[in-house]
Design an enzyme around this catalytic site. Structure first.
Site, PDB file in Angstrom:
ATOM      1  CG  ASP A 347      42.550  34.558  24.672  1.00  0.00           C
ATOM      2  OD1 ASP A 347      41.838  34.907  25.870  1.00  0.00           O
ATOM      3  OD2 ASP A 347      42.784  33.330  24.671  1.00  0.00           O
ATOM      4  NE  ARG A 400      43.678  31.273  31.199  1.00  0.00           N
ATOM      5  CZ  ARG A 400      44.013  30.456  30.384  1.00  0.00           C
ATOM      6  NH1 ARG A 400      43.586  30.670  28.881  1.00  0.00           N
ATOM      7  NH2 ARG A 400      44.936  29.295  30.343  1.00  0.00           N
TER       8      ARG A 400
END
Length: 508
Positions: A347, A400
């Site tokens: 992330d 994602r």
């Protein structure tokens, strides 16, 4: 209470005492308690709810300040050390003259280590440093003359000068927090990192050496990591955590799989963290490349930068496997194998930029890679989050891949996607993505700017779609990555074979 073996031996033998005093100088152990006997005899308590459970001295009240004191008021120069487990504020105390007069080293819920003076119940912060989130930590507070020094996990983080208290007992402290304490020791030596973690006296790397392979391309071009600094070898959690927290350039060679306690652990600037061979990795915890979260909207001068993570396997992280945050820049994440974490595998958020994610194999995980964590974080993210993703193997990672907010341009090229049953690249909330030269196999929605929430902009070109893959859903214009750097695309028809042969660990 477990007394120190040194004290017991001296008390029982005058001959031993004579031998010790006539021989070379030795550090004196003043006190020790590991609570394995199931009691806390010798400790006086003020506030809180204290008990020994499974060899750990626990304080379970969540209001006010709780203290457990031990030792004698005549102790002057010494180090008090303990293992401390808390998600709030807790630590060790020294030179306690009463329950409201002492020095203390605590870790806080905000992810800092603080050296404090308590006088009349009022706390004055004498020094502070970021430590990030963790559960168990080893805290050591040294008081010597008017110099106060705090170590966390073997690394000196804070130091101050204060002469208010000259002697006193030791203590365990919590403030509005549940905590556990273990392995309390008091002696006349000062702590410090062992030879395997000291940058001035590193353990030699394994035969064949350990160094970063290749150079970063894309937005992280120019990232050098620990180049120019020493090299250390680590194979334990304590060694790894001490090394990533050490200031200055350092190349850290990871040998074998290191199990970290649950939590995210901070990496300081100018670090190369490199796995040795094909079996090196991290499990249990994750790496945090960035300062503690705050609401500042301009890059701070001490933003973490110049970090390389290469050739490591990540498994079973309790949070993210790798997190990049708070305006960190020049970060290169390359040739790693990541799977089966709790939250994101990689992330990138909160104003971070100039990052390249390359040649990684991510698999068997749902929340793969997030770029920009929240639709409402434009104040930090707009104009930043410039990231290159190339030659990664996204293998059964349903979403994602990445999911993007605000960043522009985000360059996604020459990646291999297979069995991503939901989405490939989702470009949202005014982000701008260039998606080119990729190979999509059985990806339901390979590229979209209308996945969820506010729309973004994307350009999809020169990609290959096979099997049950859908068509791109793109609109708008995007800044060209070639404005920032030069690059050469591989033939997208060859990307599957190129990426599966070269991505992941052991393939540098």
């Amino acid at each position: 209470m477990r007394k120190s073996p040194w004290i017991v031996a001296v008390a029982g033998s005058a001959l031993l005492l004579t031998a010790v005093l006539s021989g070379p100088a030795h550090a004196e152990t003043l006190f020790g308690d590991n609570f394995d006997d199931g009691n806390a005899d010798g400790w006086s308590r003020n506030g809180g709810a204290w008990s020994v459970v499974s060899g750990v001295y626990r304080q379970t009240a969540t209001s006010g300040t709780a203290r457990a004191l031990a030792g004698t008021g005549s102790w002057t120069d010494y180090t008090v050390q303990a293992r401390v487990n808390t998600t709030g504020t807790a630590g060790v105390a020294a030179r306690a003259t009463s329950t409201s007069q002492y020095y203390t080293l605590v870790v806080t819920a905000a992810g800092t280590a603080q050296l404090q003076r308590l006088s009349g119940g009022t706390a004055t912060v004498l020094g502070s440093a970021a430590v990030g989130a963790a559960t168990w930590r080893t805290l050591a507070l040294t008081v010597r003359g008017t110099t106060l020094t705090g170590h966390v996990d073997g690394v000196q983080l804070v130091q101050a000068t204060d002469g208010t208290f000259g002697s006193g007992r030791i203590g365990l402290i919590t403030t509005g927090s549940i905590a556990g304490f273990d392995d309390v020791t008091v002696d006349t030596t000062a702590p410090g990192p062992g030879p395997s973690t000291s940058p001035t006296s590193p353990t030699p790397p394994p035969p064949g050496g350990c160094a970063v392979t290749g150079t970063a391309t894309g937005f992280a071009a120019g990232t050098t990591g620990g180049a120019g600094g020493p090299t250390v070898q680590v194979d334990t959690a304590a060694e790894l955590l001490s090394s990533i927290a050490t200031p200055g350039p350092l190349t850290i060679c990871v040998v074998g799989t290191i199990t970290l306690p649950a939590g995210m652990y901070d990496v300081t600037s100018d670090k190369s963290i490199v796995g040795v061979g094909a079996t090196a990795g991290i499990t249990g915890g994750g790496l945090n490349i960035g300062l503690p979260v705050s609401e500042v909207t301009s890059p701070p001068a001490n933003a973490v930068h110049n970090v390389i993570v290469q050739n490591l396997s990540f498994r079973n992280a309790s949070d993210d496997s790798i997190n990049v945050q708070m305006f960190s820049h020049h970060v290169w994440i390359d040739h790693n194998d990541l799977a089966q974490g709790y939250d994101g595998l990689i992330d990138i958020k909160r104003g971070s930029s100039l990052v390249t994610v390359s040649w990684n194999h991510t698999h068997q995980h749902t929340k793969n890679m997030l770029l920009g964590h929240d639709d409402a974080n434009g104040a930090q993210d707009t104009g930043r989050l410039k990231v290159t993703y190339h030659h990664n193997w996204f293998d059964r990672t349903p979403q994602r891949n990445p999911r993007v907010r605000f960043g522009e341009p985000v360059h996604v090229y020459n990646n291999y996607y297979v069995y991503n049953t939901d989405t490939g690249v989702a470009c949202q909330n005014n982000a701008g993505c260039v998606v080119e030269g990729n190979y999509f196999s059985d990806v339901e929605e390979p590229v979209t700017n209308t996945y969820a929430g506010p729309a973004g902009r994307c350009v999809a070109r020169n990609n290959v779609f096979v099997g049950e893959s859908g068509a791109p859903d793109c609109s708008g214009t995007v800044q060209e990555p070639s404005t920032y750097y030069s690059y050469t695309l591989d033939d997208p028809n060859q990307v599957k074979s190129i990426v599966t042969a070269g991505s992941g660990v052991g393939r540098l």
